[in-house]
Write an enzyme that holds these catalytic residues in place. Structure first.
Site, short mmCIF file in Angstrom:
data_model
loop_
_atom_site.label_atom_id
_atom_site.label_comp_id
_atom_site.label_asym_id
_atom_site.label_seq_id
_atom_site.Cartn_x
_atom_site.Cartn_y
_atom_site.Cartn_z
N ASP A 1 13.36 -55.35 -10.20
CA ASP A 1 13.56 -55.10 -8.78
C ASP A 1 15.01 -54.80 -8.46
O ASP A 1 15.30 -54.10 -7.49
CB ASP A 1 13.12 -56.32 -7.95
CG ASP A 1 11.68 -56.23 -7.51
OD1 ASP A 1 11.03 -55.19 -7.76
OD2 ASP A 1 11.18 -57.20 -6.92
N HIS B 1 6.95 -61.04 -0.57
CA HIS B 1 7.20 -59.71 -0.01
C HIS B 1 6.50 -59.54 1.33
O HIS B 1 7.07 -59.01 2.28
CB HIS B 1 6.70 -58.63 -0.98
CG HIS B 1 7.78 -58.10 -1.88
ND1 HIS B 1 8.86 -57.40 -1.41
CD2 HIS B 1 7.93 -58.16 -3.22
CE1 HIS B 1 9.64 -57.06 -2.41
NE2 HIS B 1 9.11 -57.51 -3.52
N GLU C 1 0.74 -52.81 -10.22
CA GLU C 1 2.06 -52.23 -9.99
C GLU C 1 3.06 -52.84 -10.96
O GLU C 1 3.78 -52.14 -11.66
CB GLU C 1 2.50 -52.52 -8.55
CG GLU C 1 3.91 -52.04 -8.23
CD GLU C 1 4.41 -52.56 -6.89
OE1 GLU C 1 5.39 -51.98 -6.38
OE2 GLU C 1 3.85 -53.54 -6.37
N HIS C 2 3.13 -54.16 -11.01
CA HIS C 2 3.98 -54.89 -11.96
C HIS C 2 3.09 -55.69 -12.89
O HIS C 2 2.14 -56.34 -12.45
CB HIS C 2 4.90 -55.87 -11.23
CG HIS C 2 5.75 -55.25 -10.16
ND1 HIS C 2 5.40 -55.27 -8.82
CD2 HIS C 2 6.94 -54.61 -10.22
CE1 HIS C 2 6.33 -54.68 -8.11
NE2 HIS C 2 7.28 -54.25 -8.94
N HIS D 1 -4.16 -5.70 -13.05
CA HIS D 1 -3.50 -6.50 -14.08
C HIS D 1 -3.43 -5.72 -15.39
O HIS D 1 -2.40 -5.72 -16.08
CB HIS D 1 -4.28 -7.81 -14.32
CG HIS D 1 -4.03 -8.88 -13.31
ND1 HIS D 1 -4.36 -8.75 -11.99
CD2 HIS D 1 -3.46 -10.11 -13.44
CE1 HIS D 1 -4.02 -9.86 -11.35
NE2 HIS D 1 -3.47 -10.71 -12.20
N GLN E 1 6.65 -62.17 -5.82
CA GLN E 1 5.94 -61.05 -5.21
C GLN E 1 5.21 -61.46 -3.95
O GLN E 1 5.11 -60.71 -2.99
CB GLN E 1 4.96 -60.44 -6.22
CG GLN E 1 5.61 -59.62 -7.29
CD GLN E 1 6.48 -58.51 -6.72
OE1 GLN E 1 7.71 -58.59 -6.77
NE2 GLN E 1 5.88 -57.49 -6.17
#
Length: 427
Positions: free
Chosen positions: A356, A258, A322-323, A415, A255
């Site tokens: 991934d 990235h 996230e992960h 109504h 990670q």
């Protein structure tokens, strides 16, 4: 990496802080680009592509010839790997289909729900130093299963005005309707307003840098939905002394490479294990082609020691990764207790890389703590639920009086009349 031991709860907010800029730091630039794209269309797209990507394109639409040439440049091994991943992603997302839900709430009142595809969607695919063709699979495959009519893909060109061959090959394989060589803020703005060549879409999907994230959030002010405000990638690993330090280090680095603004965190109940992971990271990082990027990300990352699993779980849920990888003896404790995470990876043979690429789950996930309220992309992300109802004479008689009383109590006479007229005719 920064080592932190038993941080008190009052310090967790600071300890778990993401290395991201605030919206205020970059929203002025995003607003400026949006304003110009809305006013000048393709001319503004060309201007900002030149400014941000360093290339002047007269025609930024990908041609059929470019797609054919790209197919020749993709190796057979990669084509087979993409096919395997596509098959698994298709299987997992096709399994998410649901049938029509119908209930007769009372005699004569039938209510049902059906799902319809979002007709026009836009995909943003990062290019740059890491062309994420895998993200096309994650987005275009469920869009295809959902039945989306128009799928527009935007991705930044390189300095020669070209797109990575794997991106073009995968987009064509997944039947993307139109491929546009435009990236960054201007791509999101183009899909938000529509230009002479970029179609306006109803919903935008895909990850990106912080500028793209803010651009997607701004798009919502102009009636365009987004998947989520997904920004720089992040990973949290929970590991105890039973884990494999080399495996954990490799996951953290996967990670970290990235981007410089990525964040990776190890939470552990073993000080010795933390030391082993730190050493393994030092050994492995030297061999990475993206070493400099990974090193910058590691500077923002942390090794956090806590005394017990209960504290670890509470801290992890506070972070909302996230992960989330679980490499602990009592993995069931964490599987059952995790509330806030985009995607969870269980056991030492389940690297985040699997999600991934090829296991079948979706890798477009909420970051920056949004896992507390957002889901990752799934089949329903490309669909909308519509409710229907049909009421018989018996049905309107059964619920009519209740509607009249409620409408009257709210002071909405029209109504009430809409029901009263019908009930009168049925006497």
């Amino acid at each position: 990496m920064n080592k932190i031991y038993n941080p008190p709860k009052q310090d967790w907010l600071d300890v778990l802080k993401r290395p991201t800029q605030t919206v205020e730091d970059i929203e002025a630039t995003v607003n400026e680009v949006f304003k110009e794209v809305k006013q000048k269309g393709d001319d503004a797209i060309k201007k900002y592509t030149n400014l941000f990507d360093g290339v002047m394109l007269e025609d930024f639409m990908v041609s059929a010839k470019e797609i054919q040439e790209a197919e020749k440049l993709v190796s057979n091994d990669l084509k087979k790997s993409i096919a395997l991943a596509k098959e698994n992603i298709t299987a997992f997302h096709a399994a998410q289909k649901t049938e029509r839900v119908m209930v007769e709430t009372v005699k004569g009142v039938r209510c049902w729900q059906e799902k319809r595809p979002i007709e026009k969607i836009g995909l943003y695919i990062p290019g740059g130093s890491a062309p994420l063709f895998s993200t096309i699979l994650m987005l275009a495959v469920p869009a295809q299963i959902a039945g989306c009519k128009d799928v527009v893909l935007c991705t930044p060109p390189n300095k020669e005005g070209k797109v990575n061959p794997a991106i073009l090959y995968t987009a064509n394989l997944c039947r993307v309707t139109k491929i546009v060589k435009v990236g960054g803020i201007q791509a999101i703005a183009g899909m938000t307003f529509g230009t002479e060549n970029i179609p306006k879409v109803y919903k935008v999907f895909g990850p990106g840098n912080q500028f793209v994230t803010v651009a997607k959030q701004l798009a919502t002010k102009f009636g365009v939905a987004i998947d989520m405000p997904a920004g720089p990638s992040e990973l949290l690993v929970m590991a105890d002394e039973t884990a494999n330090a080399a495996y954990v280090a490799s996951d953290l680095l996967s990670q970290a490479e990235h981007g410089a603004d990525s964040q990776v965190i190890l939470v552990s109940t073993s000080r010795d294990f933390m030391d082993k992971v730190e050493k393994a990271i030092e050994d492995q990082i030297t061999e990475l082609p993206r070493k400099e990027i990974a090193e910058k990300a590691i500077e923002n990352s942390k090794l956090i020691y806590v005394n017990d699993n209960e504290t670890a779980l509470e801290l992890i849920n506070e972070y909302g990764p996230e992960h989330f990888i679980i490499c602990a003896e009592d993995e069931n404790f964490f599987v059952g207790g995790i509330q806030n995470a985009g995607s969870v990876f269980v056991g030492k043979y389940t690297p985040e890389s699997a999600g991934d690429y090829a296991s079948g789950t979706n890798h477009t996930l909420p970051t920056n703590g949004y896992a507390k309220q957002y889901s990752g992309v799934n089949l329903d992300s490309f669909m909308k639920s519509m409710t229907f109802q049909k009421i018989s004479e018996e049905g309107i008689k059964g619920i009519g009086k209740a509607i009249e009383f409620m409408a009257d109590a709210e002071g909405l006479q029209a109504h009430k009349n809409a029901v009263s007229l019908r009930l009168k005719d049925l006497k």
